[in-house]
Design a protein around this motif. Structure first.
Motif, PDB file in Angstrom:
ATOM      1  N   ASP A 194       0.852  -1.189   0.000  1.00  0.00           N
ATOM      2  CA  ASP A 194       0.000   0.000   0.000  1.00  0.00           C
ATOM      3  C   ASP A 194       0.890   1.242   0.000  1.00  0.00           C
ATOM      4  OD1 ASP A 194      -1.966   1.864   0.199  1.00  0.00           O
ATOM      5  OD2 ASP A 194      -2.710   1.226   2.166  1.00  0.00           O
ATOM      6  N   TYR A 195       1.013   1.874  -1.171  1.00  0.00           N
ATOM      7  CA  TYR A 195       1.901   3.034  -1.294  1.00  0.00           C
ATOM      8  C   TYR A 195       1.339   4.273  -0.605  1.00  0.00           C
ATOM      9  CZ  TYR A 195       4.776   0.456  -4.597  1.00  0.00           C
ATOM     10  OH  TYR A 195       5.611  -0.461  -5.171  1.00  0.00           O
ATOM     11  N   ALA A 211      11.247   7.209   5.395  1.00  0.00           N
ATOM     12  CA  ALA A 211      10.024   6.494   5.033  1.00  0.00           C
ATOM     13  C   ALA A 211      10.333   5.073   4.592  1.00  0.00           C
ATOM     14  CB  ALA A 211       9.290   7.241   3.924  1.00  0.00           C
ATOM     15  N   PHE A 212      11.431   4.906   3.857  1.00  0.00           N
ATOM     16  CA  PHE A 212      11.811   3.558   3.430  1.00  0.00           C
ATOM     17  C   PHE A 212      12.229   2.710   4.618  1.00  0.00           C
ATOM     18  CE2 PHE A 212      15.196   0.589   2.244  1.00  0.00           C
ATOM     19  CZ  PHE A 212      14.508  -0.211   1.350  1.00  0.00           C
ATOM     20  N   ARG A 213      13.029   3.295   5.530  1.00  0.00           N
ATOM     21  CA  ARG A 213      13.551   2.517   6.656  1.00  0.00           C
ATOM     22  C   ARG A 213      12.472   2.147   7.661  1.00  0.00           C
ATOM     23  NH1 ARG A 213      16.601   6.045   8.501  1.00  0.00           N
ATOM     24  NH2 ARG A 213      15.637   6.539  10.513  1.00  0.00           N
ATOM     25  N   ARG A 214      11.501   3.034   7.875  1.00  0.00           N
ATOM     26  CA  ARG A 214      10.536   2.816   8.943  1.00  0.00           C
ATOM     27  C   ARG A 214       9.165   2.360   8.456  1.00  0.00           C
ATOM     28  NH1 ARG A 214      11.023   7.252  13.608  1.00  0.00           N
ATOM     29  NH2 ARG A 214       9.907   5.520  14.610  1.00  0.00           N
ATOM     30  N   VAL A 215       8.903   2.472   7.152  1.00  0.00           N
ATOM     31  CA  VAL A 215       7.590   2.072   6.636  1.00  0.00           C
ATOM     32  C   VAL A 215       7.718   0.952   5.616  1.00  0.00           C
ATOM     33  CG1 VAL A 215       5.509   2.843   5.435  1.00  0.00           C
ATOM     34  CG2 VAL A 215       6.657   4.372   7.049  1.00  0.00           C
ATOM     35  N   THR A 216       8.474   1.222   4.547  1.00  0.00           N
ATOM     36  CA  THR A 216       8.542   0.259   3.453  1.00  0.00           C
ATOM     37  C   THR A 216       9.294  -1.003   3.851  1.00  0.00           C
ATOM     38  OG1 THR A 216       8.511   2.105   1.880  1.00  0.00           O
ATOM     39  CG2 THR A 216       9.196  -0.050   1.048  1.00  0.00           C
TER      40      THR A 216
END
Length: 303
Positions: A194-195, A211-216
């Protein structure tokens, strides 16, 4: 899956036939494994079941071939098994040396393949990526091209750039073979991603890296780990590329098994095969657990 109570006799017959066919196919697939494992405990230097083994005589079974994995190549294999003996085994045993090479090459190749494959999958998953299908076809081509062609091309290329007969060359070659598995696994994980979560993180002030480290990354981590396991198995089982570009002192377990089959037929190969089967089962179990975790993270019921 059980049949419903209202199934007709013909449906019940077909269900029984279906189960028998599935059982025969499964037996056909695992029969070599079922044969190799007990033969690795053969007390005699044969690749067949002896009369003592068939009658379950304890004298027909032995751990001598597993012991050979430690003593083959040692300077003093018959000495007392103290600290000096184990040091001799660690430094001089041919099979232990091959296992160390396989682990060093496999882990290094897995790290390279996982990093590059994950980055490539993230790029290919973006709708703005031009020529996505063409790039995907090129990146996964090592899975399609026969391994002998890949090994030959790598040999001629590495000979020109000085990577032949080096650990770096073997690691990069194995990473090349493992990257397609990482790309496919991570791409499959990104299909259900879910982007809007990353856009929400950006709206709250998170940088792309945060955002990449903590979400994606936490959400695609099961796919990344699964791809890394596939890359490791690909490297750990590879023998053709090693035969082409590795030096004589860079023996891996598959190459050591190849040498054992070619030079002297020893049931110690069966002992190695049994150990590899156990490792493969452990890796498959890990992949299944990761698959279930990935489904739970996406809100699906693990099947």
């Amino acid at each position: 899956m059980a049949l419903p109570t209202y199934a007709s006799p013909l449906e019940r017959l077909w269900h029984l036939v279906y189960l028998v066919i599935c059982g025969l196919v499964l037996l056909f697939l695992i029969a070599p494994i079922l044969i190799v494992i007990p033969l690795s405990f053969n007390a005699e230097p044969y690749f067949t079941f002896t009369e003592k083994m068939l009658t379950f005589d304890p004298a027909g079974y032995s751990l001598r071939w597993y012991d050979t994995l430690l003593t083959h190549g040692m300077q003093a294999p018959d000495g007392p098994r103290n600290a000096a003996w184990w040091a001799d085994a660690w430094n001089n045993s041919a099979w232990i040396r091959a296992a160390k090479n396989s682990l060093i090459i496999g882990i290094s190749a897995t790290i390279v393949a996982t990093v590059l494959g994950t980055v490539a999958a993230l790029g290919l998953a973006s709708p703005a990526m031009p020529f996505r299908r063409l790039i995907m076809a090129v990146l996964i081509s090592p899975m399609v091209v026969p391994i002998i062609i890949t090994a030959t091309g790598l040999f001629f290329f590495y000979s020109q750039v000085g990577l032949a007969n080096s650990y770096a060359g073997v690691i990069l070659a194995h990473a090349t073979l493992g990257i397609p598995f990482v790309i496919i696994t991570v791409t499959a994980t990104l299909v259900g991603f879910d982007y809007s979560l990353t856009r929400a993180a950006a709206s709250l002030g998170a940088s792309p890296a945060v955002a990449f480290r903590r979400v994606t990354m936490p959400l695609i981590l099961p796919g990344v780990i699964a791809g890394a396991l596939f890359a490791f198995v690909t490297s750990f089982d590879e023998v053709v590329v090693v035969l082409f570009i590795a030096a004589h002192d860079q023996q891996t377990i598959p190459r050591q098994m190849w040498n054992g089959i070619r030079e002297q037929i020893s049931p110690a190969i069966l002992a190695v095969a049994t150990i590899l089967v156990i490792v493969s089962i452990a890796l498959l179990t890990t992949l299944e657990l990761l698959r279930r975790r990935s489904e739970r993270l996406r809100g699906l019921t693990p099947s």
